[in-house]
Design a protein around this motif. Structure first.
Motif, PDB file in Angstrom:
ATOM      1  N   ARG A 210      -7.488 -14.203  87.029  1.00 58.53           N
ATOM      2  CA  ARG A 210      -6.971 -14.229  88.406  1.00 58.53           C
ATOM      3  C   ARG A 210      -6.015 -13.091  88.701  1.00 58.53           C
ATOM      4  NH1 ARG A 210      -4.569 -20.128  88.064  1.00 58.53           N
ATOM      5  NH2 ARG A 210      -4.299 -19.356  85.907  1.00 58.53           N
ATOM      6  N   LEU A 211      -5.822 -12.178  87.731  1.00 59.41           N
ATOM      7  CA  LEU A 211      -4.890 -11.070  87.901  1.00 59.41           C
ATOM      8  C   LEU A 211      -5.561  -9.748  87.580  1.00 59.41           C
ATOM      9  CD1 LEU A 211      -1.702 -12.546  86.159  1.00 59.41           C
ATOM     10  CD2 LEU A 211      -2.036 -12.229  88.623  1.00 59.41           C
ATOM     11  N   ASP A 212      -5.155  -8.716  88.319  1.00 58.75           N
ATOM     12  CA  ASP A 212      -5.521  -7.339  87.999  1.00 58.75           C
ATOM     13  C   ASP A 212      -4.213  -6.567  87.893  1.00 58.75           C
ATOM     14  OD1 ASP A 212      -7.005  -5.119  87.489  1.00 58.75           O
ATOM     15  OD2 ASP A 212      -7.717  -4.821  89.545  1.00 58.75           O
ATOM     16  N   ALA A 213      -3.964  -5.957  86.753  1.00 58.01           N
ATOM     17  CA  ALA A 213      -2.614  -5.455  86.484  1.00 58.01           C
ATOM     18  C   ALA A 213      -2.616  -4.076  85.847  1.00 58.01           C
ATOM     19  CB  ALA A 213      -1.876  -6.430  85.557  1.00 58.01           C
ATOM     20  N   SER A 214      -1.484  -3.417  85.984  1.00 62.00           N
ATOM     21  CA  SER A 214      -1.179  -2.201  85.246  1.00 62.00           C
ATOM     22  C   SER A 214       0.309  -2.219  84.932  1.00 62.00           C
ATOM     23  CB  SER A 214      -1.551  -0.951  86.053  1.00 62.00           C
ATOM     24  OG  SER A 214      -1.383   0.221  85.260  1.00 62.00           O
ATOM     25  N   ALA A 215       0.759  -1.208  84.180  1.00 65.23           N
ATOM     26  CA  ALA A 215       2.180  -1.105  83.856  1.00 65.23           C
ATOM     27  C   ALA A 215       2.564   0.367  83.813  1.00 65.23           C
ATOM     28  CB  ALA A 215       2.490  -1.776  82.522  1.00 65.23           C
ATOM     29  N   VAL A 216       3.818   0.630  84.124  1.00 61.06           N
ATOM     30  CA  VAL A 216       4.342   1.998  84.161  1.00 61.06           C
ATOM     31  C   VAL A 216       5.619   2.038  83.341  1.00 61.06           C
ATOM     32  CG1 VAL A 216       5.295   3.797  85.651  1.00 61.06           C
ATOM     33  CG2 VAL A 216       3.359   2.419  86.450  1.00 61.06           C
ATOM     34  N   GLN A 217       5.723   3.023  82.436  1.00 62.12           N
ATOM     35  CA  GLN A 217       6.984   3.192  81.725  1.00 62.12           C
ATOM     36  C   GLN A 217       7.894   4.104  82.536  1.00 62.12           C
ATOM     37  OE1 GLN A 217       6.756   5.172  77.907  1.00 62.12           O
ATOM     38  NE2 GLN A 217       4.878   6.262  78.480  1.00 62.12           N
ATOM     39  N   THR A 218       9.182   3.847  82.459  1.00 65.43           N
ATOM     40  CA  THR A 218      10.164   4.566  83.262  1.00 65.43           C
ATOM     41  C   THR A 218      11.318   5.048  82.392  1.00 65.43           C
ATOM     42  OG1 THR A 218      11.382   2.528  83.760  1.00 65.43           O
ATOM     43  CG2 THR A 218       9.654   3.175  85.313  1.00 65.43           C
ATOM     44  N   VAL A 219      11.983   6.101  82.864  1.00 61.90           N
ATOM     45  CA  VAL A 219      13.252   6.519  82.288  1.00 61.90           C
ATOM     46  C   VAL A 219      14.242   6.685  83.428  1.00 61.90           C
ATOM     47  CG1 VAL A 219      12.230   7.680  80.298  1.00 61.90           C
ATOM     48  CG2 VAL A 219      12.665   8.986  82.402  1.00 61.90           C
ATOM     49  N   GLY A 220      15.528   6.599  83.107  1.00 60.91           N
ATOM     50  CA  GLY A 220      16.549   6.736  84.138  1.00 60.91           C
ATOM     51  C   GLY A 220      17.880   6.284  83.599  1.00 60.91           C
ATOM     52  N   GLU A 221      18.794   5.967  84.522  1.00 65.26           N
ATOM     53  CA  GLU A 221      20.127   5.558  84.097  1.00 65.26           C
ATOM     54  C   GLU A 221      20.099   4.267  83.305  1.00 65.26           C
ATOM     55  OE1 GLU A 221      22.146   3.038  87.635  1.00 65.26           O
ATOM     56  OE2 GLU A 221      22.019   5.185  88.027  1.00 65.26           O
ATOM     57  N   LYS A 222      19.005   3.504  83.414  1.00 63.89           N
ATOM     58  CA  LYS A 222      18.860   2.268  82.645  1.00 63.89           C
ATOM     59  C   LYS A 222      18.198   2.513  81.289  1.00 63.89           C
ATOM     60  CE  LYS A 222      19.943  -1.013  84.429  1.00 63.89           C
ATOM     61  NZ  LYS A 222      21.270  -1.634  84.625  1.00 63.89           N
ATOM     62  N   GLY A 223      17.901   3.795  80.977  1.00 64.45           N
ATOM     63  CA  GLY A 223      17.272   4.101  79.708  1.00 64.45           C
ATOM     64  C   GLY A 223      15.753   4.135  79.818  1.00 64.45           C
ATOM     65  N   TRP A 224      15.087   3.845  78.706  1.00 68.76           N
ATOM     66  CA  TRP A 224      13.625   3.901  78.615  1.00 68.76           C
ATOM     67  C   TRP A 224      13.077   2.487  78.684  1.00 68.76           C
ATOM     68  CZ3 TRP A 224      10.733   5.140  73.416  1.00 68.76           C
ATOM     69  CH2 TRP A 224       9.353   5.187  73.644  1.00 68.76           C
ATOM     70  N   ASP A 225      12.289   2.221  79.707  1.00 69.50           N
ATOM     71  CA  ASP A 225      11.700   0.889  79.842  1.00 69.50           C
ATOM     72  C   ASP A 225      10.476   0.996  80.740  1.00 69.50           C
ATOM     73  OD1 ASP A 225      11.344  -1.918  79.609  1.00 69.50           O
ATOM     74  OD2 ASP A 225      13.497  -2.204  79.507  1.00 69.50           O
ATOM     75  N   GLY A 226      10.207  -0.011  81.534  1.00 68.94           N
ATOM     76  CA  GLY A 226       9.051   0.009  82.417  1.00 68.94           C
ATOM     77  C   GLY A 226       8.810  -1.344  83.048  1.00 68.94           C
ATOM     78  N   PHE A 227       7.821  -1.383  83.942  1.00 63.79           N
ATOM     79  CA  PHE A 227       7.516  -2.628  84.636  1.00 63.79           C
ATOM     80  C   PHE A 227       6.006  -2.805  84.726  1.00 63.79           C
ATOM     81  CE2 PHE A 227       7.587   0.645  87.877  1.00 63.79           C
ATOM     82  CZ  PHE A 227       6.508   0.345  88.695  1.00 63.79           C
ATOM     83  N   ALA A 228       5.586  -4.041  84.853  1.00 57.43           N
ATOM     84  CA  ALA A 228       4.188  -4.364  85.083  1.00 57.43           C
ATOM     85  C   ALA A 228       4.002  -4.800  86.523  1.00 57.43           C
ATOM     86  CB  ALA A 228       3.718  -5.472  84.134  1.00 57.43           C
ATOM     87  N   TYR A 229       2.862  -4.449  87.073  1.00 58.79           N
ATOM     88  CA  TYR A 229       2.515  -4.786  88.467  1.00 58.79           C
ATOM     89  C   TYR A 229       1.173  -5.495  88.425  1.00 58.79           C
ATOM     90  CZ  TYR A 229       1.765  -3.817  93.518  1.00 58.79           C
ATOM     91  OH  TYR A 229       1.561  -3.918  94.868  1.00 58.79           O
ATOM     92  N   ALA A 230       1.116  -6.683  88.977  1.00 55.15           N
ATOM     93  CA  ALA A 230      -0.111  -7.468  88.936  1.00 55.15           C
ATOM     94  C   ALA A 230      -0.472  -7.976  90.327  1.00 55.15           C
ATOM     95  CB  ALA A 230       0.005  -8.637  87.972  1.00 55.15           C
ATOM     96  N   LEU A 231      -1.722  -7.856  90.677  1.00 56.88           N
ATOM     97  CA  LEU A 231      -2.240  -8.379  91.940  1.00 56.88           C
ATOM     98  C   LEU A 231      -2.978  -9.680  91.671  1.00 56.88           C
ATOM     99  CD1 LEU A 231      -2.878  -7.870  95.006  1.00 56.88           C
ATOM    100  CD2 LEU A 231      -5.010  -6.777  94.199  1.00 56.88           C
ATOM    101  N   VAL A 232      -2.635 -10.719  92.424  1.00 58.16           N
ATOM    102  CA  VAL A 232      -3.349 -11.989  92.313  1.00 58.16           C
ATOM    103  C   VAL A 232      -4.677 -11.833  93.054  1.00 58.16           C
ATOM    104  CG1 VAL A 232      -3.303 -14.462  92.770  1.00 58.16           C
ATOM    105  CG2 VAL A 232      -1.185 -13.259  92.196  1.00 58.16           C
ATOM    106  N   THR A 233      -5.763 -12.031  92.337  1.00 53.28           N
ATOM    107  CA  THR A 233      -7.099 -11.810  92.924  1.00 53.28           C
ATOM    108  C   THR A 233      -7.875 -13.101  93.148  1.00 53.28           C
ATOM    109  OG1 THR A 233      -8.043 -11.498  90.715  1.00 53.28           O
ATOM    110  CG2 THR A 233      -7.263  -9.526  91.886  1.00 53.28           C
ATOM    111  N   GLY A 234      -7.405 -14.181  92.595  1.00 54.46           N
ATOM    112  CA  GLY A 234      -8.151 -15.421  92.748  1.00 54.46           C
ATOM    113  C   GLY A 234      -7.359 -16.632  92.308  1.00 54.46           C
TER     114      GLY A 234
END
Length: 220
Positions: free
Chosen positions: A196-220
């Protein structure tokens, strides 16, 4: 590049694109002894723009802290919108309530205090309208549980955002020793396996250091 350079870039981006970043909220949080683990101003506005882009009027948040990300969501949903946010620590919720009221969006926000997994059944019993956006930024070990609950409380077209999923790169270890890194691998694998999900994730850098977030679309 170093964390200091990443932070310098972040400050330039905030000055250029975010402007007034509600720095007094961070000051209030610090004065109250809250940990400095809020989303950054650039991340907060990014979250706000995602919510606006999908026309979100109902948002669900896991992890209020001092209300900084909540503030961005409350502005995005507008005067007729609603944000339901879970916060485990009563002191954090108290500070968040003051921040949100001070910023004029308190009436849009329902802060529910206590363990989210204990409070979620009561929310479900209320049979709320489906949430358009869910932001997960709480205790990482329960991320997969929060995603499963989010699927019960959303609709096709809703968006789930899970913060802090890269853990300074620890997720590449197939058997990480850190519980949060293990939980991040688990939730990413859940996003991949859940039909029921279609997702990706992006790694990030910045003042919070090295991390990232996942983004998921509910498809069903």
């Amino acid at each position: 590049m170093t964390n200091a350079e990443w932070g310098e870039v972040d400050r330039y981006l905030v000055d250029t694109l975010v402007g007034d970043a509600d720095s007094e909220v961070f000051q209030e949080n610090s004065a109250a002894g809250l940990p400095a683990i809020d989303v950054s101003p650039a991340q907060g506005k990014f979250l706000h723009l995602i919510a606006r882009s999908i026309g979100a009027r109902r948002a669900l948040e896991f992890g209020t802290l001092g209300g900084y990300s909540t503030l961005w969501l409350a502005r995005a949903v507008g005067p007729e919108g609603r944000v339901v946010t879970f916060e485990y620590e009563p002191r954090h919720a108290e500070v968040a309530r003051k921040n949100l009221d001070r910023k004029g969006v308190g009436e849009r926000v329902d802060i529910r205090v206590g363990a989210a997994l204990d409070n979620l059944p009561a929310l479900a019993e209320e049979q709320p309208e489906p949430f358009d956006l869910v932001f997960i930024d709480a205790d990482k070990v329960n991320n997969s549980n929060y995603v499963q609950w989010a699927l019960r409380l959303t609709r096709p077209g809703s968006v789930l955002i899970i913060d802090n999923v890269v853990r300074h790169g620890a997720i590449v270890d197939p058997d990480p020793s850190e519980a949060s890194a293990r939980a991040s691998r688990d939730v990413l694998e859940l996003l991949a396996a859940e039909p029921r999900l279609d997702a990706s994730a992006v790694q990030t850098v910045g003042e919070k250091g090295w991390d990232g977030f996942a983004y998921a679309l509910v498809t069903g």
